[in-house]
Design a protein around this motif. Structure first.
Motif, PDB file in Angstrom:
ATOM      1  N   ALA A 102      44.639  45.256  36.538  1.00  0.00           N
ATOM      2  CA  ALA A 102      44.519  43.811  36.749  1.00  0.00           C
ATOM      3  C   ALA A 102      43.109  43.477  37.236  1.00  0.00           C
ATOM      4  O   ALA A 102      42.509  42.471  36.822  1.00  0.00           O
ATOM      5  CB  ALA A 102      45.569  43.330  37.743  1.00  0.00           C
ATOM      6  N   GLU A 103      42.566  44.331  38.111  1.00  0.00           N
ATOM      7  CA  GLU A 103      41.195  44.129  38.604  1.00  0.00           C
ATOM      8  C   GLU A 103      40.183  44.330  37.474  1.00  0.00           C
ATOM      9  O   GLU A 103      39.232  43.559  37.331  1.00  0.00           O
ATOM     10  CB  GLU A 103      40.905  45.083  39.767  1.00  0.00           C
ATOM     11  CG  GLU A 103      39.571  44.882  40.422  1.00  0.00           C
ATOM     12  CD  GLU A 103      39.440  43.546  41.158  1.00  0.00           C
ATOM     13  OE1 GLU A 103      38.285  43.126  41.376  1.00  0.00           O
ATOM     14  OE2 GLU A 103      40.464  42.929  41.509  1.00  0.00           O
ATOM     15  N   GLU A 117      40.708  43.878  34.316  1.00  0.00           N
ATOM     16  CA  GLU A 117      40.839  42.732  33.411  1.00  0.00           C
ATOM     17  C   GLU A 117      40.237  41.456  33.993  1.00  0.00           C
ATOM     18  O   GLU A 117      39.671  40.637  33.273  1.00  0.00           O
ATOM     19  CB  GLU A 117      42.314  42.518  33.067  1.00  0.00           C
ATOM     20  CG  GLU A 117      42.520  41.466  31.998  1.00  0.00           C
ATOM     21  CD  GLU A 117      43.942  41.425  31.494  1.00  0.00           C
ATOM     22  OE1 GLU A 117      44.113  41.084  30.311  1.00  0.00           O
ATOM     23  OE2 GLU A 117      44.875  41.725  32.272  1.00  0.00           O
ATOM     24  N   ARG A 118      40.347  41.299  35.306  1.00  0.00           N
ATOM     25  CA  ARG A 118      39.761  40.113  35.950  1.00  0.00           C
ATOM     26  C   ARG A 118      38.258  40.053  35.703  1.00  0.00           C
ATOM     27  O   ARG A 118      37.702  38.999  35.409  1.00  0.00           O
ATOM     28  CB  ARG A 118      40.046  40.153  37.462  1.00  0.00           C
ATOM     29  CG  ARG A 118      39.519  38.933  38.220  1.00  0.00           C
ATOM     30  CD  ARG A 118      39.719  39.061  39.721  1.00  0.00           C
ATOM     31  NE  ARG A 118      38.889  40.076  40.342  1.00  0.00           N
ATOM     32  CZ  ARG A 118      37.581  39.940  40.599  1.00  0.00           C
ATOM     33  NH1 ARG A 118      36.945  38.837  40.285  1.00  0.00           N
ATOM     34  NH2 ARG A 118      36.906  40.929  41.185  1.00  0.00           N
ATOM     35  N   VAL A 119      37.607  41.202  35.805  1.00  0.00           N
ATOM     36  CA  VAL A 119      36.157  41.258  35.664  1.00  0.00           C
ATOM     37  C   VAL A 119      35.735  41.430  34.203  1.00  0.00           C
ATOM     38  O   VAL A 119      34.704  40.928  33.773  1.00  0.00           O
ATOM     39  CB  VAL A 119      35.593  42.424  36.515  1.00  0.00           C
ATOM     40  CG1 VAL A 119      34.090  42.565  36.351  1.00  0.00           C
ATOM     41  CG2 VAL A 119      35.953  42.233  37.970  1.00  0.00           C
ATOM     42  N   CYS A 131      35.974  49.675  39.758  1.00  0.00           N
ATOM     43  CA  CYS A 131      37.298  49.219  40.193  1.00  0.00           C
ATOM     44  C   CYS A 131      38.045  50.318  40.933  1.00  0.00           C
ATOM     45  O   CYS A 131      38.943  50.032  41.738  1.00  0.00           O
ATOM     46  CB  CYS A 131      38.105  48.700  39.006  1.00  0.00           C
ATOM     47  SG  CYS A 131      37.542  47.069  38.452  1.00  0.00           S
ATOM     48  N   PRO A 145      37.712  40.996  30.810  1.00  0.00           N
ATOM     49  CA  PRO A 145      38.952  40.655  30.100  1.00  0.00           C
ATOM     50  C   PRO A 145      39.166  41.403  28.770  1.00  0.00           C
ATOM     51  O   PRO A 145      40.302  41.629  28.375  1.00  0.00           O
ATOM     52  CB  PRO A 145      38.824  39.151  29.850  1.00  0.00           C
ATOM     53  CG  PRO A 145      37.842  38.664  30.852  1.00  0.00           C
ATOM     54  CD  PRO A 145      36.904  39.817  31.111  1.00  0.00           C
TER      55      PRO A 145
END
Length: 187
Positions: free
Chosen positions: A158-159, A161-163, A145, A165
């Motif tokens: 946020a990135e 967590e997107r990938v 990231c 969680p």
């Protein structure tokens, strides 16, 4: 504040006061301009929490003193394993994040689990091979990231967590257990 508790203060451009406990003792991070009296009042308010965690820290120190350092042979075996495991995980997660990467290097580092250079080269600590698989995945995702965000901003997390969680649980595991492994490095 209990006179037995010694602490160090670091002033910075922060807005809030925070306490860090580590093997060296108590570190207070305070906003520039905060008075010694305000810091003392905050520490008095948190004294029972501080004392409870200092006891845990002393127990940890005692347990660490009983552990043998890793041998160079053990470190070499971990590095060899990491050279197989980590690139596979990088190949898996890079497309999910939508990034490319450069060279992958495995080291035994005292202060980092991984890093990402501005050129996209990735470095990982061989001690990761001793960790739960999901923690290794988290470190790989974290470093990849950085190919999008070379910082630890809200957008960066946020990135992550997107990938991935469940990253906070892995972060917590590293914080609670990582020092135990690092302390066993022979140098």
């Amino acid at each position: 504040m209990d006179q037995r508790l010694h602490y160090k203060v670091i002033y910075s451009k922060r807005k809030t006061i925070a306490i860090e406990l580590n093997m060296d003792g108590i570190l207070v991070r305070a906003p520039k301009g905060m008075s010694h009296r305000e810091i003392e009042a905050f520490l008095r308010e948190k004294q029972s929490w501080i004392e409870k965690h200092l006891i845990k820290m002393e127990e940890k120190k005692e347990n660490l003193s009983k552990l043998q350092p890793f041998s160079l042979e053990e470190i070499d075996l971990l590095a060899d394993k990491a050279l197989i495991v980590i690139p596979e995980k990088v190949k898996k997660y890079a497309p999910l994040i939508g990034v490319d990467y450069g060279r992958i290097t495995i080291r035994s580092q005292r202060t980092r689990w991984g890093s990402c250079s501005s050129k996209g080269n990735l470095n990982f600590n061989c001690l990761l091979m001793l960790f739960p698989d999901e923690v290794i995945d988290y470190v790989v995702v974290h470093e990849l990231c950085h190919r999008k965000h070379m910082n630890h901003s809200f957008a960066f997390y946020a990135e992550v967590e997107r990938v991935f969680p469940d990253y906070r649980r892995c972060q917590k595991w590293l914080k609670e257990n990582g020092g135990l492994y690092l302390s066993r490095l022979p140098y």
